[in-house]
Each structure stands twice: as C-alpha cells, then as structure tokens.
Design a protein around this motif. Structure first.
Motif, PDB file in Angstrom:
ATOM      1  N   GLU A   1      28.999  43.229  53.482  1.00  0.00           N
ATOM      2  CA  GLU A   1      30.076  44.263  52.944  1.00  0.00           C
ATOM      3  C   GLU A   1      30.851  44.026  51.977  1.00  0.00           C
ATOM      4  N   SER A   2      31.030  42.890  51.414  1.00  0.00           N
ATOM      5  CA  SER A   2      31.474  42.568  50.163  1.00  0.00           C
ATOM      6  C   SER A   2      30.523  42.794  49.101  1.00  0.00           C
ATOM      7  N   PHE A   3      29.297  42.635  49.280  1.00  0.00           N
ATOM      8  CA  PHE A   3      28.214  42.956  48.029  1.00  0.00           C
ATOM      9  C   PHE A   3      28.179  44.396  48.296  1.00  0.00           C
ATOM     10  N   ASN A   4      28.174  45.263  49.199  1.00  0.00           N
ATOM     11  CA  ASN A   4      28.314  46.850  49.224  1.00  0.00           C
ATOM     12  C   ASN A   4      29.449  47.120  48.499  1.00  0.00           C
ATOM     13  N   THR A   5      30.588  46.673  48.694  1.00  0.00           N
ATOM     14  CA  THR A   5      31.817  47.218  47.911  1.00  0.00           C
ATOM     15  C   THR A   5      32.051  47.132  46.686  1.00  0.00           C
ATOM     16  N   VAL A   6      31.595  45.824  45.989  1.00  0.00           N
ATOM     17  CA  VAL A   6      31.442  45.828  44.410  1.00  0.00           C
ATOM     18  C   VAL A   6      30.371  46.644  44.015  1.00  0.00           C
ATOM     19  N   SER A   7      29.165  46.587  44.840  1.00  0.00           N
ATOM     20  CA  SER A   7      28.020  47.695  44.194  1.00  0.00           C
ATOM     21  C   SER A   7      28.516  48.997  44.268  1.00  0.00           C
ATOM     22  N   LYS A   8      29.207  49.522  45.099  1.00  0.00           N
ATOM     23  CA  LYS A   8      29.651  50.828  45.318  1.00  0.00           C
ATOM     24  C   LYS A   8      30.541  51.017  44.264  1.00  0.00           C
ATOM     25  N   ASP A   9      31.564  50.157  43.935  1.00  0.00           N
ATOM     26  CA  ASP A   9      32.563  50.576  42.803  1.00  0.00           C
ATOM     27  C   ASP A   9      31.855  50.506  41.571  1.00  0.00           C
ATOM     28  N   ILE A  10      30.954  49.589  41.182  1.00  0.00           N
ATOM     29  CA  ILE A  10      30.018  49.556  40.104  1.00  0.00           C
ATOM     30  C   ILE A  10      29.635  51.144  39.840  1.00  0.00           C
ATOM     31  N   PHE A  11      28.520  51.376  40.860  1.00  0.00           N
ATOM     32  CA  PHE A  11      27.845  52.470  40.755  1.00  0.00           C
ATOM     33  C   PHE A  11      28.757  53.971  40.620  1.00  0.00           C
ATOM     34  N   ARG A  12      29.967  54.091  41.278  1.00  0.00           N
ATOM     35  CA  ARG A  12      30.940  54.911  41.044  1.00  0.00           C
ATOM     36  C   ARG A  12      31.534  55.269  39.992  1.00  0.00           C
TER      37      ARG A  12
END
Length: 721
Positions: free
Chosen positions: A280-291
């Motif tokens: 979930e930590s990986f997903n959180t950072v990936s999502k922030d960068i993507f958005r």
C-alpha cells in the motif's frame, strides 16, 4: 437495539407519483432495513456488516438482488418449481447497487452485505431503482458508517417529454432509459443509460432533471434518520501507509523500476513491516506521482496529452466462414468481434417477474486471463463479463432494425486489455455487424473518459480537476472516474459512469459528455475508412429464410403424425420451421444448400397434391387399393396417396363390410368429389350419392389447395357447374 424497534416512515411525490419509505417493522435483527414502495411494487433491503476489519485489499461489499416469482404472483416453471441460479437481470442490478461502495472508502476494510428482497411486483413499476433507494435508506438507518444517503430515479423521454420513474408501458415507447443516482447538493454519484440515439442536449437535460428529483428522496431518508436518532459506530478507518516507508520510497530511484524490485528493498529495510503495508505504501507514492503529473504538467504516463486518442487500427472480414467479423485495436486493447445469425426461435427467453420477452439481439463478452497476461481459471461468464457485455449490447441495440429476420449473436473476445475493453467491443461489434450485412442505421463508437481531482486539505471542496480521453488501465485504477459513452455521429446510445468519489458536480459530467462526443466522432472517422456502411448483401455462407404457405386442409399431411415430417426435415437437412400464422410458416436454413435440400424434401412430400386440381362436385373413377373393415382405400390418379371411402358412403343400404357389395382390390368404381375436410385436410368422397336422384351442384372448391414455397398464397376463384 431498542432503536431498531422504532417504526418510522415517510412519503413524498416524484412528478405526482407517491413513493413511500419505511423501517423498523421488518427484519429488525439486521443492522439496517428499509422498505421502499412505488405503486404496488415493494422492495425490502437489508444491510449487515461485520464489526472487525478484514485484511482484504479490495472493498468487501456483496450485493444480492433476488427476484422472487411469488412477488409477481407466479410459480417458477422449472422442474423443481423454485428459484434456481442467479439470472442476468439480477446480476446486472446487483452491480448497479454495488456502486454505492464509493461511500465506504474510508471504512473499506469491513465486510458488508446488502440483500434486496422483492416483496411485491405490480408489473407497472420496475423494482430495480427502488432497490437502490432501499439500500441507501437501509445503510443510512443502520449504525454502519458511510457517507450517504443517495437517491436514485429512472428518467425516460416519452413523446419528447421527460418522465420520472416511468411505468413499464411508458418505457416501451421511451427513447431513453436513464438511471441517475445522486448525493446531497446535486452531486452526481452514478449514471447508467440506454438511449435511442438521443441528441446530446436532450440527454444532458434528462440528467439535470433526474439529479434534481433525487434530492426529494435524499430529504426523505434524512428525515427518517433524524426521527430514528441514528448513531454510527466507531470503526477503524482506511489504512494509512506508514510515513517512514513512504518517505523511503519517495527518495528511492527504484520507484521507476518494477514493483517487485522496490518491494524487496523495502522488506530488507523494514523487516517488521507487514507485506500489506509495503504494497500500500508503494501504491500511495505511485498514485501521487501519477496524479501530480496530470494535474501539474498536463501529461499522462504514456506521453499523450489529455484529449488524445491512442492509435486505432480496424480490420473486417477476418474469416470467410463467419457471417461477420472485425478486429478492433486501440493502443494495447484488442478485441475480436464476430456476428452469427440464427432463427428467431433461438432468441426466446422469459422473465417471470415482468413478462415473456423475446431477445432478438444476443451479446456474449469474453475476457480470458491471457488478455492481461494472467493465469486465471476459464470458467462460466462472471459478473464482470456480463456487465461489460450488457453495456456493449445497449450501445448497439438501438441501431439494429427490429424487423431483421434473424436472431443476431455478437461475440466479443478480448485478446489484449489495457483500458476500456467494453467500448472497444462496441466499436468492433459495430464493424462486425456492418461486415455481416446487417442494415444498421448508423455506425457506433465508444470511448472512456477518466477524471483526476484535487481537493483541499479537509477533502470537502474541489479545487482542481482534469478530464482524460481514452483512459488506460492504470488511469482507471489511479483515477477517480470511469466514464463510458457510446453513440453515433448524431447522438448517444449508451452511458455508464462509475465514480470513486462521493459525488461530483454536474458541470464535470457535462464537460465529460462534450469531451467524449468529440472523441467519438474522431473514432467514427477512423472506422469509416475501413467500412463506412453495411454491406449490401449478406455472405453466401450465411443462413436463408423463406416463407411457406400451407392451407389448413393440407396442414395435417404437411406436418405428419406428431409433427413427424418436421422432425425428419430437421434431422435430414438442419432446417427448422416456425409457424407465423394459421397458414404461413417460416423456414430457416443454416446454409443455402440446406434450403435447397428442404425444398426437394417438401416437394417430394406434397407432389401428389400439387399435380392435380380436383373439381368440387365432379364424378371421378377411383381404383380400390385395399379392403378394410371400415371401408375401402381408393386412388383417383396413380401417384395419389390412397384415401378412405367409408362404408357409410359406399351404398344407400347400411353395410358392415365392403365384401357385402362384392368389391375387390383393383376394381374401379365411380365416386363423387366433395372437397376436403377443413380441419384435417382429408378428401371427402361418396359413391352413395350417385345412386340417388341427381342433385344440383351449388359451388366449386377454390384452387387454394397447394403448398407454395417462398411466396404468397394463390388467389381463390369460384365457378358454378
């Protein structure tokens, strides 16, 4: 609890139609229960949740919408006389109600189950929209935390007028079937629509009217909550990634590498962390960068700008033996669509809750695991495949002529998937139909539009947003909306909107419709370069339909005892017959050669009846072919099937056996012809009348007595003798 025993109810009017909400009388052990009634249709919805969170990565919400035959005053007609498996209608309605999960995001680790039970169905008001409102009321009146309530209405357009929650009869003539769900302050939650190529401005107007009407339902639910004095339970909220792991990922260059490599490094640095926390930590950072890339730089992960389409390639007529086929490729989404024709009888289905319905257009959507490079089980059609297939079918159904002589089965197989396979299926299906020679009124294209939003720190006020045309799978996963719209160059035929937010302003929906319309026209231009209009003729390998006229007098002979001739015809040639009216049959052949064989079979069967026209009241010479106890079998001409001349018609005297008259096989006798029996087609002959004084012939039989293939019945004529 004591609060659950308090009976509360309210009523309000939607376009002069009364809707009632009540709770506290039924199913009081459930966390929340509500009964919604419109007319004489009533639906009870219950909501139950666990008290402890689960470790599921996904939202553990299960919705079951079940139709009960007893609610419609019917008994199931299957062998067991009970409801068996889940029907397509139940699954699709459950999927619509399941979109309420977006209101659970901050509590998504707790398992919930919503069960919709039909109490009564009047055949006038559809219960599906009532079930959505019932689910909203049940959750609002329970102690389960959520961000509701929501309200839902169905919007139709009848004779140019917008109708809220139209009756079944009104829906039969409506050019729009739109289900709108909205939250307080006119925030759109969910849209689901099928339209008869409705104009964009009319479609937008219907959405606005629907959203406005939902506010009455929301106010009614809020009134019940206030009367009940509901107190929500305190539960563990959405998992928050540990800050130290997030900071480590942000500084680590491995963010640009594959997920597994990054996760391995994090496990070494944080050995005590749970695998779920790392993921979930990986997903959180990936999502922030993507958005942030989209919001701040107007760039997407594949380098496109916000309104660009992926590369599109189209092919038709993939295989000669198929009735119609097309391959549609959009970026990394590839769909193979095929069209198959069959007889009208293969399309009949029934629905006990409503009425018997004939589905002339069937859609099959397959999403095999290899389409996403996975090793999944290949089983029956799952809910996702059923939902995507239903959306693509709704997109194309309005352009297919209702009087098409075949049942149409469109099969869509997803070969590669990276974003909006259902809209690719709509495009490929349109091309396949035109390749098969189906005279569609216009080509259909579909596209998915995504959304990325930015809220203030409190998460209440929308500060900024971006709309994305033709979204990828990752843009759907990390984005806030999956907006799918299909239609022709003139209007809209289908719409489906899924949100991950507790409502968005109508303004964004209107902009998304405008952006999707521009993309749709661009896609249609590309499709027209491959095939601009339906082929004038169907393929030679396709099926053939002809009509056959069978007079009532010949029906028994044509069908045979127990329909033996029809069964033999089907077994021998594969041709099937269906009765259109008393004297007309439709003959379906899978191939032209099979139709040719069927013609020969029927011609051989009825050749004796078609060669000689007998005159009513005329006297003929008959040859005795067999002596029976009840009479003699005679033939009027060589290739005729022998008919019975009964003892009562042999002589003026009453006889019990033909031997009393000295009749023998091969003997010729004079008989008078009185036409055929209108019920069974048997020839009526008499020898007895020739022994009485001559009588005047009043009229003659018409010559409408032959079986005619592929044409209309011959005109009758009368004459006197």
């Amino acid at each position: 609890t004591d609060g659950c025993a308090v009976v509360v109810s309210t009523a309000f009017f939607l376009s002069n139609r009364k809707m009632e909400l009540s709770s506290g009388k039924l199913a009081r052990f459930a966390d929340g229960a509500a009964v919604v009634q419109l007319g004489d249709t009533a639906v009870m919805v219950t909501a139950v949740s666990k008290t402890k969170p689960s470790a599921s990565q996904f939202m553990p919400l299960v919705v079951d919408y079940r139709q009960k035959a007893a609610a419609a005053g019917r008994i199931p007609t299957n062998y067991l006389r009970r409801e068996l498996g889940t029907t397509d209608k139940e699954i699709l309605t459950s999927r619509v109600i399941g979109r309420l999960q977006l209101f659970y995001w901050q509590y998504f680790k707790i398992s919930h189950r919503i069960l919709c039970n039909l109490l009564a169905v009047d055949g006038v008001n559809d219960p599906d929209v009532l079930a959505i409102n019932g689910a909203s009321a049940a959750l609002a009146l329970s102690d389960i935390p959520w961000n509701g309530p929501v309200g839902a209405v169905r919007v139709g357009v009848v004779d140019g007028e917008t109708v809220i929650n139209p009756t079944r009869k009104q829906m039969s003539s409506s050019t729009l079937n739109l289900v709108v769900a909205a939250a307080p302050q006119n925030q759109v939650v969910m849209l689901e629509a099928t339209a008869e190529n409705i104009l964009q401005q009319d479609f937008c107007h219907a959405i606005k009217v629907g959203v406005k009407q939902t506010q009455h339902i929301i106010q009614g639910i809020q009134q019940l909550v206030k009367e009940r004095g509901v107190v929500k339970r305190t539960v563990q909220k959405l998992f928050v990634a540990p800050e130290e792991i997030v900071e480590c990922i942000s500084r680590d260059e491995a963010i640009n590498k594959i997920r597994l490599e990054t996760e391995e490094q994090l496990k070494e640095k944080f050995p005590e962390a749970e695998p779920y926390e790392i993921m979930e930590s990986f997903n959180t950072v990936s999502k922030d960068i993507f958005r942030n890339l989209i919001l701040n730089e107007y760039r997407r992960c594949d380098g496109r700008d916000l309104t660009s389409l992926r590369d599109i390639k189209c092919e038709v007529n993939m295989f000669k033996m198929l009735h119609g086929s097309a391959l549609f490729q959009r970026g990394q989404t590839q769909v193979l669509c095929t069209v198959t024709f069959d007889s009208i009888e293969s399309s009949v289905k029934s629905d006990l809750i409503s009425t018997a319905v004939r589905y002339v257009h069937l859609w099959m959507f397959f999403f095999p695991p290899y389409a996403t490079n996975e090793i999944g089980k290949v089983t029956g059609v799952n809910r996702r495949e059923l939902g995507h297939g239903a959306l693509a079918e709704r997109a194309l159904k309005p352009v297919i002529p209702q009087d098409f002589p075949f049942t149409i089965r469109v099969t869509s197989e997803v070969l590669e998937s990276n974003g909006s396979s259902s809209m690719a299926s709509a495009c490929g299906g349109s091309l396949a139909l035109m390749d098969a020679g189906v005279p569609v009124s216009s080509a259909v294209a579909g596209v998915a539009v995504g959304l990325v939003t930015k809220y203030n720190l409190e998460g209440r006020d929308l500060e900024d947003y971006r709309l994305l045309t033709d979204i990828l799978g990752i843009e759907d996963y990390y984005g806030d909306m999956d907006f799918k719209m299909a239609g022709t160059s003139k209007g809209v035929t289908a719409l489906q909107v899924d949100l991950k937010l507790p409502g968005i302003p109508i303004k964004i929906i209107m902009e998304a419709i405008q952006q999707a319309t521009a993309a749709k026209r661009e896609i249609l231009q590309i499709m027209n370069e491959t095939l601009a209009k339906p082929r004038p003729n169907r393929k030679e390998s396709g099926p053939v339909v002809e009509t056959i006229h069978v007079p009532l007098s010949k029906r028994l002979r044509f069908l045979g005892p127990g329909a033996y001739n029809l069964k033999k015809l089907q077994a021998k040639t594969g041709v099937t017959l269906s009765q259109l009216d008393e004297e007309t049959y439709s003959m379906f052949a899978p191939t032209p050669s099979a139709m040719h064989e069927a013609r020969e079979f029927i011609g051989e069967l009825c050749k004796d009846d078609q060669e000689v026209n007998l005159e009513f009241g005329a006297v003929y010479t008959a040859t005795i072919t067999e002596i029976r106890d009840s009479g003699v079998m005679v033939k009027l001409y060589p290739n005729m099937t022998p008919v019975l001349l009964h003892n009562s018609q042999l002589d003026q005297r009453k006889i019990k056996h033909p031997s009393a008259l000295g009749l023998e096989v091969g003997q010729e006798i004079q008989v008078k012809y009185f036409g055929r029996d209108p019920t069974d087609g048997r020839m009526r002959l008499s020898r007895k009348v020739l022994q009485s004084p001559a009588t005047t012939v009043l009229k003659t039989l018409t010559d409408k007595n032959s079986i005619v293939l592929g044409g209309t019945a011959p005109e009758s004529s009368t004459s006197s003798q």
